[in-house]
Design a protein around this motif. Structure first.
Motif, PDB file in Angstrom:
ATOM      1  N   VAL A   1       0.848  -1.192   0.000  1.00 38.64           N
ATOM      2  CA  VAL A   1       0.000   0.000   0.000  1.00 38.64           C
ATOM      3  C   VAL A   1       0.883   1.242   0.000  1.00 38.64           C
ATOM      4  O   VAL A   1       1.869   1.313   0.732  1.00 38.64           O
ATOM      5  N   LYS A   2       0.543   2.188  -0.826  1.00 40.49           N
ATOM      6  CA  LYS A   2       1.296   3.443  -0.861  1.00 40.49           C
ATOM      7  C   LYS A   2       1.054   4.219   0.435  1.00 40.49           C
ATOM      8  O   LYS A   2      -0.075   4.504   0.804  1.00 40.49           O
ATOM      9  N   GLN A   3       2.136   4.554   1.138  1.00 40.48           N
ATOM     10  CA  GLN A   3       2.033   5.164   2.461  1.00 40.48           C
ATOM     11  C   GLN A   3       1.737   6.654   2.361  1.00 40.48           C
ATOM     12  O   GLN A   3       2.353   7.368   1.579  1.00 40.48           O
ATOM     13  N   ARG A   4       0.783   7.085   3.197  1.00 41.61           N
ATOM     14  CA  ARG A   4       0.425   8.499   3.250  1.00 41.61           C
ATOM     15  C   ARG A   4       0.593   9.078   4.652  1.00 41.61           C
ATOM     16  O   ARG A   4       0.778  10.284   4.795  1.00 41.61           O
ATOM     17  N   THR A   5       0.480   8.237   5.669  1.00 46.38           N
ATOM     18  CA  THR A   5       0.576   8.711   7.048  1.00 46.38           C
ATOM     19  C   THR A   5       1.442   7.753   7.857  1.00 46.38           C
ATOM     20  O   THR A   5       1.878   6.714   7.364  1.00 46.38           O
ATOM     21  N   VAL A   6       1.668   8.116   9.113  1.00 41.01           N
ATOM     22  CA  VAL A   6       2.451   7.299  10.039  1.00 41.01           C
ATOM     23  C   VAL A   6       1.605   7.041  11.279  1.00 41.01           C
ATOM     24  O   VAL A   6       1.055   7.977  11.864  1.00 41.01           O
ATOM     25  N   MET A   7       1.486   5.764  11.673  1.00 45.09           N
ATOM     26  CA  MET A   7       0.762   5.411  12.891  1.00 45.09           C
ATOM     27  C   MET A   7       1.770   4.931  13.930  1.00 45.09           C
ATOM     28  O   MET A   7       2.454   3.926  13.737  1.00 45.09           O
ATOM     29  N   ALA A   8       1.861   5.641  15.057  1.00 46.16           N
ATOM     30  CA  ALA A   8       2.737   5.260  16.161  1.00 46.16           C
ATOM     31  C   ALA A   8       1.902   4.569  17.234  1.00 46.16           C
ATOM     32  O   ALA A   8       0.850   5.072  17.626  1.00 46.16           O
ATOM     33  N   VAL A   9       2.379   3.404  17.710  1.00 48.00           N
ATOM     34  CA  VAL A   9       1.635   2.594  18.671  1.00 48.00           C
ATOM     35  C   VAL A   9       2.459   2.466  19.942  1.00 48.00           C
ATOM     36  O   VAL A   9       3.582   1.945  19.917  1.00 48.00           O
ATOM     37  N   ASP A  10       1.901   2.936  21.059  1.00 45.32           N
ATOM     38  CA  ASP A  10       2.559   2.841  22.365  1.00 45.32           C
ATOM     39  C   ASP A  10       1.812   1.822  23.217  1.00 45.32           C
ATOM     40  O   ASP A  10       0.592   1.929  23.415  1.00 45.32           O
ATOM     41  N   LEU A  11       2.523   0.820  23.726  1.00 43.24           N
ATOM     42  CA  LEU A  11       1.915  -0.282  24.459  1.00 43.24           C
ATOM     43  C   LEU A  11       2.316  -0.230  25.924  1.00 43.24           C
ATOM     44  O   LEU A  11       3.509  -0.220  26.253  1.00 43.24           O
ATOM     45  N   ASN A  12       1.306  -0.176  26.804  1.00 38.67           N
ATOM     46  CA  ASN A  12       1.535  -0.144  28.244  1.00 38.67           C
ATOM     47  C   ASN A  12       0.781  -1.280  28.915  1.00 38.67           C
ATOM     48  O   ASN A  12       0.011  -1.992  28.280  1.00 38.67           O
ATOM     49  N   PHE A  13       0.980  -1.429  30.228  1.00 39.46           N
ATOM     50  CA  PHE A  13       0.271  -2.476  30.963  1.00 39.46           C
ATOM     51  C   PHE A  13      -1.242  -2.311  30.835  1.00 39.46           C
ATOM     52  O   PHE A  13      -1.958  -3.252  30.530  1.00 39.46           O
ATOM     53  N   GLY A  14      -1.732  -1.104  31.093  1.00 47.62           N
ATOM     54  CA  GLY A  14      -3.169  -0.887  31.174  1.00 47.62           C
ATOM     55  C   GLY A  14      -3.849  -0.500  29.887  1.00 47.62           C
ATOM     56  O   GLY A  14      -5.063  -0.659  29.761  1.00 47.62           O
ATOM     57  N   ASN A  15      -3.099   0.035  28.922  1.00 46.79           N
ATOM     58  CA  ASN A  15      -3.733   0.482  27.687  1.00 46.79           C
ATOM     59  C   ASN A  15      -2.771   0.469  26.527  1.00 46.79           C
ATOM     60  O   ASN A  15      -1.548   0.371  26.705  1.00 46.79           O
ATOM     61  N   LEU A  16      -3.334   0.566  25.349  1.00 48.89           N
ATOM     62  CA  LEU A  16      -2.587   0.688  24.113  1.00 48.89           C
ATOM     63  C   LEU A  16      -3.048   1.972  23.445  1.00 48.89           C
ATOM     64  O   LEU A  16      -4.242   2.159  23.211  1.00 48.89           O
ATOM     65  N   THR A  17      -2.114   2.874  23.168  1.00 51.20           N
ATOM     66  CA  THR A  17      -2.435   4.176  22.584  1.00 51.20           C
ATOM     67  C   THR A  17      -1.812   4.276  21.204  1.00 51.20           C
ATOM     68  O   THR A  17      -0.644   3.926  21.017  1.00 51.20           O
ATOM     69  N   LEU A  18      -2.594   4.738  20.233  1.00 55.06           N
ATOM     70  CA  LEU A  18      -2.065   4.948  18.887  1.00 55.06           C
ATOM     71  C   LEU A  18      -2.412   6.355  18.413  1.00 55.06           C
ATOM     72  O   LEU A  18      -3.422   6.933  18.808  1.00 55.06           O
ATOM     73  N   ALA A  19      -1.539   6.879  17.582  1.00 61.19           N
ATOM     74  CA  ALA A  19      -1.746   8.201  16.997  1.00 61.19           C
ATOM     75  C   ALA A  19      -1.323   8.152  15.538  1.00 61.19           C
ATOM     76  O   ALA A  19      -0.294   7.562  15.208  1.00 61.19           O
TER      77      ALA A  19
END
Length: 410
Positions: free
Chosen positions: A172-190
């Protein structure tokens, strides 16, 4: 290699029922196991690693005389050599095979996914017809995939078949960047655009509390029966049930969240940025409570599912070092200190923000060192101060919508 298209491989494991007697199949599985053991025994006494040509010269005619088909022979000595190499690399003893299983090349079976029927060509020109006990909906996914081999196994009075499929994936041609942060209690992506604008922010809660609850029950049972829990069948079974529940919770969550993240990344055409946590357990030296959580934290499963689901959709995945992602200010690279519940403050520029969101921003900035969408190495610009990240739950997250401001690469 350059120019090669990415390939996704997946195994479909199903229970099978023979149509008629399965005596010939069991005979084949025993013969296959004994043949592999024979080759293992001879290779174990050799000091050198034999080439494929030399293996063929040594074992082909002998194994063919046992009634094996030509491709069976190749699978036997290839599998035996891999067993010997694995045992030697781990410093183990000579392997002794007990389970009844056989790897079968694509030329030695016929698979009909539409009717869920498998015909195996075994020794002495016998054929065995198996009915795959699986729903039509589950095999629908693999209709356009190529199958190249399978493993048939007899275990606890049941026949199991694992069919290996592969499919070429169009990147897939890339247009954006998704950063994924993984912790004990939650998973956060931006999700960020190449110039640094935030377009999506989302948080998933992890079921680590449920896993810890089952672990507490295991410890209670062990304390109640400190001397006998290993030997009393009922007590041991109660502990095993909690262990099965822990595995079920972790894999179920990993598969579901992996699919959701990959779908979101595909919608935004993102390159997925994960933390490189391969040495996390070896480097983590903290208190007893932290180590207990870490022992039950299934981050490897989550990252595996996210990476696989992303690559299956033609998305690129990169891993960056997590060092400093929750302790470095994304605006001035100063040191961040605690400023209340899960918020951090920069001691240099007084920047304040949610620690999970800060981590995603820092991971995104680190990813700018890798070739990606846009021109590699371009410094990301700031999101608009009044931008409202979507997909965020809770007041604590809403407070971040005015906090993401001018950053510079770390």
């Amino acid at each position: 290699m350059r120019g090669e298209q990415p390939v996704v491989v997946e195994a479909l494991k199903v229970r099978a029922a023979p149509e008629g007697s399965h005596d010939h199949l069991l005979e084949f599985l025993r013969l296959y196991r004994d043949a592999v053991q024979l080759v293992v025994n001879e290779l174990w006494n050799l000091d050198e690693k034999l080439s494929r040509k030399k293996l063929h010269e040594l074992f082909y005619n002998r194994l063919r005389r046992l009634g094996f088909r030509a491709h069976h022979v190749k699978e036997v000595y290839t599998y035996a050599q891999s067993i010997v190499e694995s045992a030697r690399s781990n410093g183990g003893r000579k392997p002794v095979l007990r389970s009844l299983s056989a790897r079968v090349d694509r030329y030695d079976y016929r698979l009909d996914l539409e009717n869920r029927v498998l015909v195996l060509k075994i020794h002495n020109s016998y054929e065995v017809k198996l009915k795959l006990l699986i729903s039509k909906e589950r095999v629908e996914k693999f209709k356009n995939w190529d199958n190249y081999e399978l493993v048939v196994k007899y275990e606890n009075g049941e026949l199991w078949v694992s069919v290996y499929f592969k499919r070429i994936v169009k990147p897939v041609k890339q247009r954006t960047v998704m950063a994924v942060d993984l912790n004990f209690g939650n998973l956060t992506l931006a999700v960020f655009t190449p110039n640094g604008r935030l377009v999506r922010l989302k948080r998933f809660k992890t079921p680590l509390r449920k896993v810890l609850t089952h672990r507490i029950w295991v410890e209670r049972i062990q304390r109640r029966y400190p001397r006998s829990w290993r030997y009393v069948k009922g007590v041991r079974r109660a502990i095993e049930k909690h262990g099965e529940r822990i595995r079920s919770i972790s894999w179920d969550y990993a598969h579901k969240v992996g699919g959701l993240i990959a779908e979101l990344a595909l919608r935004h055409r993102s390159v997925v940025v994960l933390e490189d946590l391969d040495m996390l357990r070896e480097r983590a030296k903290k208190g007893r409570g932290f180590n207990k959580k870490l022992s039950l934290w299934f981050y490897r499963r989550i990252q595996f599912c996210v990476e696989y689901e992303a690559k299956e959709r033609g998305l690129r995945v990169i891993k960056v070092s997590p060092r400093g992602s929750s302790s470095t200010c994304p605006r001035c690279s100063g040191k961040l200190v605690g400023n209340g519940y899960r918020t951090l403050k920069c001691s240099k520029c007084n920047y304040v923000g949610d620690r999970d969101v800060i981590a995603t921003v820092n991971l995104y900035l680190k990813s700018s060192r890798y070739p990606r969408c846009g021109e590699p190495g371009v410094s990301p610009n700031a999101p608009e101060p009044d931008e409202n990240p979507s997909g965020v739950r809770g007041n604590r997250d809403e407070a971040m919508k005015n906090q993401i401001k001018l950053y510079k690469p770390i």
